[in-house]
Design a protein around this motif. Structure first.
Motif, PDB file in Angstrom:
ATOM      1  N   SER A   1       1.897  -7.651  -8.991  1.00  0.00           N
ATOM      2  CA  SER A   1       2.480  -6.490  -9.657  1.00  0.00           C
ATOM      3  C   SER A   1       1.985  -5.193  -9.040  1.00  0.00           C
ATOM      4  O   SER A   1       2.751  -4.249  -8.811  1.00  0.00           O
ATOM      5  N   ILE A   2       0.676  -5.147  -8.743  1.00  0.00           N
ATOM      6  CA  ILE A   2       0.109  -3.938  -8.123  1.00  0.00           C
ATOM      7  C   ILE A   2       0.676  -3.733  -6.729  1.00  0.00           C
ATOM      8  O   ILE A   2       1.077  -2.615  -6.356  1.00  0.00           O
ATOM      9  N   ILE A   3       0.721  -4.809  -5.937  1.00  0.00           N
ATOM     10  CA  ILE A   3       1.258  -4.703  -4.576  1.00  0.00           C
ATOM     11  C   ILE A   3       2.725  -4.289  -4.606  1.00  0.00           C
ATOM     12  O   ILE A   3       3.158  -3.421  -3.845  1.00  0.00           O
ATOM     13  N   MET A   4       3.494  -4.906  -5.492  1.00  0.00           N
ATOM     14  CA  MET A   4       4.909  -4.561  -5.604  1.00  0.00           C
ATOM     15  C   MET A   4       5.079  -3.088  -5.956  1.00  0.00           C
ATOM     16  O   MET A   4       5.896  -2.373  -5.354  1.00  0.00           O
ATOM     17  N   ALA A   5       4.294  -2.586  -6.903  1.00  0.00           N
ATOM     18  CA  ALA A   5       4.396  -1.187  -7.304  1.00  0.00           C
ATOM     19  C   ALA A   5       4.040  -0.257  -6.146  1.00  0.00           C
ATOM     20  O   ALA A   5       4.701   0.769  -5.925  1.00  0.00           O
ATOM     21  N   LEU A   6       2.995  -0.600  -5.409  1.00  0.00           N
ATOM     22  CA  LEU A   6       2.595   0.221  -4.253  1.00  0.00           C
ATOM     23  C   LEU A   6       3.699   0.261  -3.194  1.00  0.00           C
ATOM     24  O   LEU A   6       4.032   1.327  -2.659  1.00  0.00           O
ATOM     25  N   PHE A   7       4.273  -0.894  -2.897  1.00  0.00           N
ATOM     26  CA  PHE A   7       5.298  -0.972  -1.862  1.00  0.00           C
ATOM     27  C   PHE A   7       6.570  -0.240  -2.291  1.00  0.00           C
ATOM     28  O   PHE A   7       7.202   0.448  -1.483  1.00  0.00           O
ATOM     29  N   VAL A   8       6.945  -0.384  -3.550  1.00  0.00           N
ATOM     30  CA  VAL A   8       8.134   0.321  -4.046  1.00  0.00           C
ATOM     31  C   VAL A   8       7.910   1.835  -3.998  1.00  0.00           C
ATOM     32  O   VAL A   8       8.803   2.587  -3.594  1.00  0.00           O
ATOM     33  N   PHE A   9       6.722   2.275  -4.411  1.00  0.00           N
ATOM     34  CA  PHE A   9       6.434   3.709  -4.357  1.00  0.00           C
ATOM     35  C   PHE A   9       6.486   4.229  -2.929  1.00  0.00           C
ATOM     36  O   PHE A   9       6.997   5.327  -2.669  1.00  0.00           O
TER      37      PHE A   9
END
Length: 453
Positions: A402-410
């Protein structure tokens, strides 16, 4: 450098008149002037794409062998078996880029190398367990490289434009392949063999750079020198990148790991998909400039770096993507998996930052909302944060993804917004949505029709 010159409009497809066609250089430099034999834009051939299908399985097998027992030694082995397979793929890519004619000989060449790679792909993950697997792996690799070298040597007799550099490459590459001979010996320890393999891989990279560098061209005093079809090169590298991203997607579906219904495993599967989608977005987005020079066009040094950066990019994303995908079905998530996932994806993101920097932006300062340094800054920041996530030991697989996904989307949103022109609007007004008025052409009158014989 003057504009490319096309000579002829010949068809690059197989010619039904000949089973074996004369290999002719498709592009070259003549005293610094780029000359192209055909004016048409090249894309990857169907048999080149067929070769890529085998690499889907080979790369998956390598990543799977790493994830089964994650350790420092296994990671080193993973890199040392991945790099040679990349070299074989690169050999065929360069050969087809310069001499593609899709005749019977080239098709047999691809099939033969693929057959040898089947041996390589099956034995390479076992090199640390069995001397027979080690010998089969090294033998298959040497046969594949020597086959491509023989093809280059043969082609050097049929076409003079690349001749000197081809023969320099064939000579040095064949000579330095002898560095791998100690790997056949059972008496040599595994640590010593690791050192031998590492030296061999590095020497091969240096040999390739030297053979096709400006220094080699000066040394050979040749009027003619090698050139690449940039569109074909971009197409081939993008295709291999897509193969790697496929590792993210394969295991989130096969075996139905996220069944039944909507559950926490489903969330991990979707987050893995989003991460892969973002990585594809960033690769396609490049540096976000309106106008830029691709690294293969920008300079010879950026072209070499563009090629070299793909190996750590592929290695990192392949390992990280495999862990992300298989974590969908796993209940436990130990530190080794956490470090491999975050380290692989973080390394990949940092490599994508270098990839974007290699593009030469032609935009004037202030054209876009963010200038290039600010626009790309989230890539290294995201990469470093991702690498450091495992320091938080209490995070499970779902939280990490979830953290990685949020970072990549941002990161994607940051670059997409920063790449807009300063006067850009979010929505374009819709126009021309109504059907045009129907215009009926006037035909001949009845009188004219009756008078027509």
């Amino acid at each position: 450098m003057s504009a490319p010159t096309g000579i002829g409009t010949g068809d690059l497809r197989s010619n039904p008149r000949y089973l074996f066609r004369q290999p002719r250089a498709l592009q070259w430099f003549d005293n610094g002037r780029l000359v192209k034999r055909h004016d048409c834009e090249r894309a990857a051939g169907r048999f080149e794409l067929f070769l890529d299908l085998l690499y889907v399985a080979i790369l998956s097998n390598f990543a799977d062998s790493l994830v089964e027992d994650i350790s420092g030694a296994k990671l080193v082995k993973y890199i040392l078996i991945l790099a040679p397979s990349w070299h074989v793929w690169s050999d065929l890519r360069e050969l087809m880029n310069s001499f593609y004619n899709d005749d019977l000989l080239q098709r047999i060449l691809i099939l033969w190398v693929m057959a040898v790679l089947v041996v390589y792909g099956n034995n390479a993950p076992l090199v640390d367990k069995d001397i027979g697997a080690m010998r089969a792996t090294v033998g298959a690799y040497m046969v594949a490289r020597l086959t491509c070298n023989l093809a280059q040597l043969l082609y050097s007799f049929s076409s003079y434009q690349h001749r000197r550099q081809q023969r320099l490459w064939v000579g040095l590459s064949t000579l330095f392949m002898c560095l791998f001979i100690p790997l056949y010996l059972e008496s040599i320890s595994i640590p010593a063999k690791i050192a031998v393999a590492a030296v061999g891989v590095c020497v091969e990279e240096a040999t390739w750079i030297f053979s096709f560098s400006p220094a080699a061209k000066k040394l050979l005093h040749s009027r003619y020198s090698t050139a690449v079809d940039i569109n074909h090169e971009m197409d081939r590298f993008a295709a291999f990148y897509i193969i790697v991203l496929g590792e993210f997607l394969f295991f989130i579906i096969v075996g139905s790991p996220a069944a039944i219904g909507f559950n926490e495993r489903t969330i991990r599967a979707i987050w893995t998909l989003v991460i892969a989608f973002c990585l594809n977005w960033l690769y396609v987005h490049a540096d976000g400039s309106i106008e830029h020079d691709h690294p293969l066009r920008h300079s010879v040094y950026s072209a070499f770096l563009f090629v070299l950066i793909h190996l750590p990019l592929v290695a990192g994303l392949l390992a990280g993507g495999h862990v992300a995908a298989v974590s969908v079905a796993e209940k436990g998530f130990e530190d080794p998996e956490r470090w491999l996932l975050c380290g692989g994806l973080g390394t990949g993101m940092i490599c994508l930052y270098g990839f974007a920097l290699l593009h030469g932006s032609k935009d004037e300062r202030g054209t876009l909302i963010m200038d290039k340094p600010l626009r790309l800054i989230m890539r290294p920041i995201t990469g470093v944060i991702t690498v450091l996530i495992p320091l938080a030991h209490d995070l499970n697989a779902t939280k990490v993804l979830s953290i990685i996904m949020a970072l990549f989307v941002f990161c994607v949103l940051w670059e997409t917004y920063g790449s807009l022109m300063k006067d850009a609007c979010f929505f374009e007004h819709w126009t021309d949505t109504k059907y045009p008025e129907r215009v009926i052409a006037e035909g001949p009158s009845d009188k004219e029709e009756r008078s027509t014989p």
